[in-house]
Design a protein around this motif. Structure first.
Motif, PDB file in Angstrom:
ATOM      1  N   ALA A  16       0.707  -1.243  -0.045  1.00 13.85           N
ATOM      2  CA  ALA A  16       0.093  -0.182  -0.282  1.00 13.85           C
ATOM      3  C   ALA A  16       0.847   1.555  -0.003  1.00 13.85           C
ATOM      4  CB  ALA A  16      -0.994   0.283   1.173  1.00 13.85           C
ATOM      5  N   LYS A  74       2.611   1.511  -4.291  1.00 15.08           N
ATOM      6  CA  LYS A  74       3.618   1.853  -6.087  1.00 15.08           C
ATOM      7  C   LYS A  74       2.555   1.445  -7.461  1.00 15.08           C
ATOM      8  CE  LYS A  74       4.317  -3.151  -4.385  1.00 15.08           C
ATOM      9  NZ  LYS A  74       3.021  -3.113  -3.038  1.00 15.08           N
ATOM     10  N   GLY A  75       1.922   0.605  -7.057  1.00 14.96           N
ATOM     11  CA  GLY A  75       0.303  -0.265  -8.197  1.00 14.96           C
ATOM     12  C   GLY A  75      -0.306   1.144  -9.078  1.00 14.96           C
ATOM     13  N   THR A  76      -0.985   2.306  -8.221  1.00 15.52           N
ATOM     14  CA  THR A  76      -1.062   3.333  -8.478  1.00 15.52           C
ATOM     15  C   THR A  76       0.273   4.213  -9.469  1.00 15.52           C
ATOM     16  OG1 THR A  76      -2.753   3.174  -7.000  1.00 15.52           O
ATOM     17  CG2 THR A  76      -1.897   5.612  -8.067  1.00 15.52           C
ATOM     18  N   ARG A 108      -4.349   3.876   4.019  1.00 15.26           N
ATOM     19  CA  ARG A 108      -4.916   3.802   2.673  1.00 15.26           C
ATOM     20  C   ARG A 108      -5.563   2.474   2.706  1.00 15.26           C
ATOM     21  NH1 ARG A 108       0.707   6.210   0.266  1.00 15.26           N
ATOM     22  NH2 ARG A 108       0.425   7.492   1.001  1.00 15.26           N
ATOM     23  N   ARG A 109      -4.866   1.212   3.152  1.00  9.81           N
ATOM     24  CA  ARG A 109      -5.741  -0.321   2.529  1.00  9.81           C
ATOM     25  C   ARG A 109      -6.305  -0.400   3.662  1.00  9.81           C
ATOM     26  NH1 ARG A 109      -2.465  -4.183   0.907  1.00  9.81           N
ATOM     27  NH2 ARG A 109      -2.132  -2.670  -0.501  1.00  9.81           N
ATOM     28  N   MET A 157       2.705  12.633  -0.549  1.00 11.62           N
ATOM     29  CA  MET A 157       2.615  13.270  -1.494  1.00 11.62           C
ATOM     30  C   MET A 157       1.597  12.521  -2.584  1.00 11.62           C
ATOM     31  SD  MET A 157       6.492  11.825  -3.263  1.00 11.62           S
ATOM     32  CE  MET A 157       6.723  13.496  -4.939  1.00 11.62           C
TER      33      MET A 157
HETATM   34  O1  CDP Z   1      -0.382  -1.365  -5.229  1.00  8.60           O
HETATM   35  P1  CDP Z   1       0.437  -0.894  -3.692  1.00  8.60           P
HETATM   36  O2  CDP Z   1      -0.625  -1.691  -2.646  1.00  8.60           O
HETATM   37  O3  CDP Z   1       2.072  -0.468  -3.178  1.00  8.60           O
HETATM   38  O4  CDP Z   1      -0.639   0.442  -3.884  1.00  8.60           O
HETATM   39  P2  CDP Z   1      -1.762   0.842  -4.243  1.00  8.60           P
HETATM   40  O5  CDP Z   1      -2.793  -0.119  -4.257  1.00  8.60           O
HETATM   41  O6  CDP Z   1      -0.785   1.823  -5.554  1.00  8.60           O
HETATM   42  O7  CDP Z   1      -1.737   2.600  -3.527  1.00  8.60           O
HETATM   43  C1  CDP Z   1      -2.766   2.195  -1.978  1.00  8.60           C
HETATM   44  C2  CDP Z   1      -3.509   2.890  -1.992  1.00  8.60           C
HETATM   45  O8  CDP Z   1      -3.267   4.271  -1.431  1.00  8.60           O
HETATM   46  C3  CDP Z   1      -4.911   3.741  -2.954  1.00  8.60           C
HETATM   47  O9  CDP Z   1      -6.405   3.714  -2.269  1.00  8.60           O
HETATM   48  C4  CDP Z   1      -4.182   4.801  -3.229  1.00  8.60           C
HETATM   49  O10 CDP Z   1      -5.158   5.404  -4.384  1.00  8.60           O
HETATM   50  C5  CDP Z   1      -4.255   5.427  -2.213  1.00  8.60           C
HETATM   51  N1  CDP Z   1      -2.329   6.034  -2.493  1.00  8.60           N
HETATM   52  C6  CDP Z   1      -2.397   7.757  -1.802  1.00  8.60           C
HETATM   53  O11 CDP Z   1      -3.392   8.118  -0.944  1.00  8.60           O
HETATM   54  N2  CDP Z   1      -1.125   8.443  -2.124  1.00  8.60           N
HETATM   55  C7  CDP Z   1      -0.847   8.411  -3.283  1.00  8.60           C
HETATM   56  N3  CDP Z   1       0.914   8.379  -3.090  1.00  8.60           N
HETATM   57  C8  CDP Z   1      -0.280   6.413  -3.839  1.00  8.60           C
HETATM   58  C9  CDP Z   1      -1.686   5.821  -3.674  1.00  8.60           C
END
Ligand code: CDP
Ligand code: CDP
Length: 226
Positions: A14, A17-19, A156-157, A206
């Motif tokens: 979370a 990285k995926g976003t 976030r998660r 950020m």
């Molecule tokens: O892929 P990963 O598990 O690293 O995370 P993700 O699914 O890209 O992001 C997890 C959550 O954090 C999502 O709901 C995104 O919208 C949020 N997010 C955020 O608030 N700020 C960021 N700079 C990046 C992601």
């Protein structure tokens, strides 16, 4: 023919990285593989067959089957996004036979990415996970390591899981995340580490747009204007 440009992204759960990967893939016309879904799918397949994800033999068999019959659509199964799937993904991911069964599949995607959803050929490949910059694609010209404070990541998660209809306490998500981080960084086989040539992005304070702009500037510098 020039080799396919590859963008490798690793980072904690979370962290965003995926976003980032999805945004870069859309902007550049690259194919994207979320490699965490492979480990999540192995865990879910073992659980569905009534097995125990901590049983290395069962996990290796599921990984070998996934490798043989991978259908990218099956990775959209909502069952792989649950807290349970995330937890057991990191258990099966610590088994060397599971990791080796999934290696060629990931490298194959990087070298010969599939066509995009609209049928056009991909201009490159983006993979994200825990060992993409260090083991799967160590020669990728562009590498990022994404991280954020654990409390921020757990918030976030937690929000995502509630949004998916999963009733779970914040404290539980935070605890699970700490255990998963430790397991991913402490395992013997391809532990998560920061590649010396990776650009580190801390997303704690950020927004998504700022992260994408920062990463895009680096991509343009390395791969040239697109
Ligand atoms: O892929 P990963 O598990 O690293 O995370 P993700 O699914 O890209 O992001 C997890 C959550 O954090 C999502 O709901 C995104 O919208 C949020 N997010 C955020 O608030 N700020 C960021 N700079 C990046 C992601
Ligand atoms: O989305 P989130 O960041 O929560 O995790 P994920 O990327 O879906 O990955 C789930 C688990 O799979 C991780 O905690 C790792 O244990 C494992 N994984 C891995 O070992 N190597 C990868 N390249 C990707 C994921």
């Amino acid at each position: 023919r020039a080799p396919t440009p590859i963008i490798a992204i690793d980072g904690t759960a979370a962290s965003g990285k995926g976003t980032l990967a999805r945004r870069l893939a859309d902007a550049l016309g690259f194919a994207y593989l979320d490699t965490g879904t492979l480990y999540r799918k192995v865990a879910v397949d073992v659980l569905r067959a009534g097995g125990d994800p901590a049983d290395a033999g069962a996990a290796i068999e599921a990984a070998q089957n996934l490798q043989k019959n991978l259908d990218l659509q099956s990775l959209k199964d909502p069952a792989i996004r649950t807290a349970e799937a995330g937890k057991y993904a990191s258990v099966v991911a610590a088994v060397p036979g599971v990791r080796s069964a999934l290696t060629d599949l990931q490298r194959g995607f990087a070298i010969h990415p599939p066509a995009l959803a609209d049928g056009t050929p991909a201009k490159g490949a983006i993979l994200d996970g825990r060992d993409i910059t260090t083991f799967i694609c160590p020669d990728a010209p562009v590498k990022f390591y994404v991280d954020a404070a654990v409390e921020t990541r757990a918030q976030r998660r937690h929000k995502e899981l509630l949004g998916n209809g999963e009733a779970i306490e914040f404290e539980q998500v935070l605890e699970d995340m700490k255990i998963r981080d430790a397991r991913d960084m402490g395992r013997k086989d391809a532990p998560m580490t920061i590649a010396p040539d990776a650009i580190v992005i801390d997303t704690t304070a950020m927004g998504v747009e700022a992260v994408v702009a920062l990463a895009m500037a680096h991509v343009r510098t390395v791969l040239g204007q697109k």
